[in-house]
Design a protein around this motif. Structure first.
Motif, PDB file in Angstrom:
ATOM      1  N   VAL A 205       0.862  -1.176   0.000  1.00  0.00           N
ATOM      2  CA  VAL A 205       0.000   0.000   0.000  1.00  0.00           C
ATOM      3  C   VAL A 205       0.903   1.232   0.000  1.00  0.00           C
ATOM      4  N   ASP A 206       0.315   2.380  -0.324  1.00  0.00           N
ATOM      5  CA  ASP A 206       1.130   3.597  -0.333  1.00  0.00           C
ATOM      6  C   ASP A 206       0.558   4.712   0.531  1.00  0.00           C
ATOM      7  N   THR A 207      -0.602   4.485   1.129  1.00  0.00           N
ATOM      8  CA  THR A 207      -1.262   5.483   1.962  1.00  0.00           C
ATOM      9  C   THR A 207      -1.905   4.769   3.140  1.00  0.00           C
ATOM     10  N   ALA A 208      -1.656   5.245   4.355  1.00  0.00           N
ATOM     11  CA  ALA A 208      -2.189   4.535   5.525  1.00  0.00           C
ATOM     12  C   ALA A 208      -2.468   5.500   6.677  1.00  0.00           C
ATOM     13  N   ARG A 209      -3.441   5.126   7.476  1.00  0.00           N
ATOM     14  CA  ARG A 209      -3.723   5.790   8.749  1.00  0.00           C
ATOM     15  C   ARG A 209      -3.788   4.700   9.816  1.00  0.00           C
ATOM     16  N   THR A 210      -3.085   4.939  10.919  1.00  0.00           N
ATOM     17  CA  THR A 210      -3.020   3.952  11.994  1.00  0.00           C
ATOM     18  C   THR A 210      -3.377   4.616  13.314  1.00  0.00           C
ATOM     19  N   LEU A 211      -4.197   3.944  14.093  1.00  0.00           N
ATOM     20  CA  LEU A 211      -4.584   4.421  15.421  1.00  0.00           C
ATOM     21  C   LEU A 211      -4.033   3.457  16.468  1.00  0.00           C
ATOM     22  N   LEU A 212      -3.274   4.001  17.419  1.00  0.00           N
ATOM     23  CA  LEU A 212      -2.745   3.221  18.533  1.00  0.00           C
ATOM     24  C   LEU A 212      -3.438   3.652  19.819  1.00  0.00           C
ATOM     25  N   ARG A 213      -3.702   2.693  20.696  1.00  0.00           N
ATOM     26  CA  ARG A 213      -4.307   2.997  21.999  1.00  0.00           C
ATOM     27  C   ARG A 213      -3.503   2.306  23.087  1.00  0.00           C
ATOM     28  N   THR A 214      -3.183   3.045  24.151  1.00  0.00           N
ATOM     29  CA  THR A 214      -2.450   2.468  25.270  1.00  0.00           C
ATOM     30  C   THR A 214      -3.431   1.976  26.339  1.00  0.00           C
ATOM     31  N   GLU A 215      -2.915   1.304  27.337  1.00  0.00           N
ATOM     32  CA  GLU A 215      -3.761   0.775  28.414  1.00  0.00           C
ATOM     33  C   GLU A 215      -4.497   1.883  29.154  1.00  0.00           C
ATOM     34  N   SER A 216      -3.843   3.032  29.325  1.00  0.00           N
ATOM     35  CA  SER A 216      -4.474   4.141  30.046  1.00  0.00           C
ATOM     36  C   SER A 216      -5.453   4.921  29.174  1.00  0.00           C
ATOM     37  N   GLY A 217      -5.480   4.615  27.874  1.00  0.00           N
ATOM     38  CA  GLY A 217      -6.401   5.285  26.966  1.00  0.00           C
ATOM     39  C   GLY A 217      -5.770   6.354  26.101  1.00  0.00           C
ATOM     40  N   ARG A 218      -4.480   6.612  26.261  1.00  0.00           N
ATOM     41  CA  ARG A 218      -3.814   7.563  25.371  1.00  0.00           C
ATOM     42  C   ARG A 218      -3.903   7.079  23.924  1.00  0.00           C
ATOM     43  N   LEU A 219      -4.067   8.044  23.012  1.00  0.00           N
ATOM     44  CA  LEU A 219      -4.253   7.710  21.606  1.00  0.00           C
ATOM     45  C   LEU A 219      -3.153   8.347  20.755  1.00  0.00           C
ATOM     46  N   CYS A 220      -2.810   7.666  19.683  1.00  0.00           N
ATOM     47  CA  CYS A 220      -1.865   8.206  18.699  1.00  0.00           C
ATOM     48  C   CYS A 220      -2.369   7.879  17.309  1.00  0.00           C
ATOM     49  N   VAL A 221      -2.476   8.899  16.468  1.00  0.00           N
ATOM     50  CA  VAL A 221      -2.851   8.722  15.067  1.00  0.00           C
ATOM     51  C   VAL A 221      -1.612   8.966  14.213  1.00  0.00           C
ATOM     52  N   ILE A 222      -1.298   8.023  13.341  1.00  0.00           N
ATOM     53  CA  ILE A 222      -0.135   8.118  12.464  1.00  0.00           C
ATOM     54  C   ILE A 222      -0.620   8.191  11.017  1.00  0.00           C
ATOM     55  N   SER A 223      -0.166   9.210  10.307  1.00  0.00           N
ATOM     56  CA  SER A 223      -0.514   9.381   8.895  1.00  0.00           C
ATOM     57  C   SER A 223       0.723   9.128   8.052  1.00  0.00           C
ATOM     58  N   ASN A 224       0.623   8.170   7.128  1.00  0.00           N
ATOM     59  CA  ASN A 224       1.735   7.838   6.234  1.00  0.00           C
ATOM     60  C   ASN A 224       1.293   7.910   4.781  1.00  0.00           C
ATOM     61  N   THR A 225       2.145   8.452   3.941  1.00  0.00           N
ATOM     62  CA  THR A 225       1.945   8.357   2.498  1.00  0.00           C
ATOM     63  C   THR A 225       3.312   8.318   1.822  1.00  0.00           C
ATOM     64  N   ARG A 226       3.378   7.605   0.709  1.00  0.00           N
ATOM     65  CA  ARG A 226       4.618   7.525  -0.059  1.00  0.00           C
ATOM     66  C   ARG A 226       4.842   8.755  -0.937  1.00  0.00           C
ATOM     67  N   ARG A 227       3.838   9.635  -1.074  1.00  0.00           N
ATOM     68  CA  ARG A 227       3.979  10.822  -1.916  1.00  0.00           C
ATOM     69  C   ARG A 227       3.161  11.969  -1.353  1.00  0.00           C
ATOM     70  N   SER A 228       3.852  12.998  -0.899  1.00  0.00           N
ATOM     71  CA  SER A 228       3.152  14.183  -0.400  1.00  0.00           C
ATOM     72  C   SER A 228       2.823  15.142  -1.539  1.00  0.00           C
TER      73      SER A 228
END
Length: 329
Positions: A205-228
């Protein structure tokens, strides 16, 4: 003065070799690469000698090795170096196979091993982490990480890279772990091939969005693309209980213009070797600290495996279109 050797004379190997050769505490004694022409060229630039890997491992005067070879060679070379008692600076990822990477724990968890997550050494991100940890704007609640390449690599590279999550986003998974201060326990990712159909045909793939969640509920959104389409976009924003703090892009210069049509700044730095040049230099200085003072690596074997786990979880989430528990990977 410590003698070191480098495995790999390609693009990243050249960066690490020149940085090592520039430090008075290090002598780059050997270059190892199956491409003799590339090895010879790098050896001439750094006053090193071209030898094979066995010569490096058998030379007791060599204190450490820098592994900048092809990804499929990283783990095997790290294991051989550890068995020879060498300190190790290994580029990411440790391996494309999570099972193999985990199986190396008995040898590598005890080794003096720095894994090449260079963004931990970027001065802007170091300052961001310090501000988060100071809690001057309250406690961290969530992160946004943007990591967009200016243009995709050749499809020939894509075929052997391990995919976007293990090749590209793995840096962002490491940054998320480092900044969140706790391990993600759940991963959800969605991805598409929007830039080049040939990347999809290669199984990636060349475009992705990923959501991470920790045990305490903290969130992280990661945006990746092969071409801006506009340069090398590297931004991180932390949202805290009393405000927000962010590290913005680094520009080619601080020059800006302002006319009746509006204002404009200079372009973004357009390649990772420019954007993270100081991080690579700082990373090599840290390797000196490990050799000279026995300093604990800022990113070690455990970090290499943990980020590989998140990459595997993200790929599984895309494949199954569901939330993945990190503990199940």
């Amino acid at each position: 003065m410590f003698n070191v050797a480098i495995f790999g004379a390609g693009r990243i190997g050249q960066i690490h070799a020149r940085n090592a050769a520039s430090l008075q505490e290090l002598t780059l004694k050997y270059v190892v690469d199956p491409n003799r022409a590339a090895a010879d060229a790098l050896a001439r630039q750094t006053a090193a000698e071209v030898v094979d890997m066995e010569a490096v491992l058998g030379d007791d005067s060599v204190s450490g090795v820098i592994i900048a070879s092809a990804t499929n060679a990283h783990l095997d070379q790290a294991l051989l170096a550890a068995a020879a008692g060498k300190a190790i600076f290994c580029e990411k990822p440790l391996d494309l196979d999570l099972v193999r990477a985990r199986s190396a724990a008995p040898q590598l968890s005890r080794a003096r091993m720095l894994v090449g997550f260079n963004r931990r050494f970027d001065p802007h991100f170091v300052a961001l982490k310090a501000r988060i940890e100071s809690q001057s704007i309250g406690k961290l609640e969530s992160l946004n990480i943007i990591s967009h390449d200016p243009a995709p690599p050749p499809v020939s590279y894509i075929r052997t890279s391990g995919g976007l999550f293990k090749d590209m986003a793995i840096h962002d998974f490491d940054m998320a772990r480092w900044l969140l201060g706790e391990e993600p326990v759940e991963v959800f990712a969605s991805a598409s091939c929007l830039i080049d159909p040939a990347i999809g045909a290669a199984g990636d793939v060349d475009t992705a969005r990923t959501l991470l969640r920790t045990e305490s509920g903290r969130l992280c959104v990661i945006s990746n693309t092969r071409r801006s389409g506009y340069g090398y976009d590297q931004r991180i924003e932390a949202y805290c209980s009393a405000g927000t703090v962010r590290a913005d892009n680094v520009l080619m210069s601080t020059v800006s213009t302002c006319t009746e049509r509006g204002s404009a700044s200079d372009a973004l730095q357009n390649f990772f070797l420019e954007r993270y040049a100081e991080a690579y230099r700082s990373e090599m200085r840290h390797f000196v600290d490990i050799l000279r003072d026995g300093r604990s690596p800022l990113a070690g074997y455990r970090d290499g495996v943990a980020s590989l786990v998140l990459a595997e979880a993200a790929a599984l989430s895309v494949k199954r279109n569901t939330l993945i528990s990190v503990a199940s990977v």
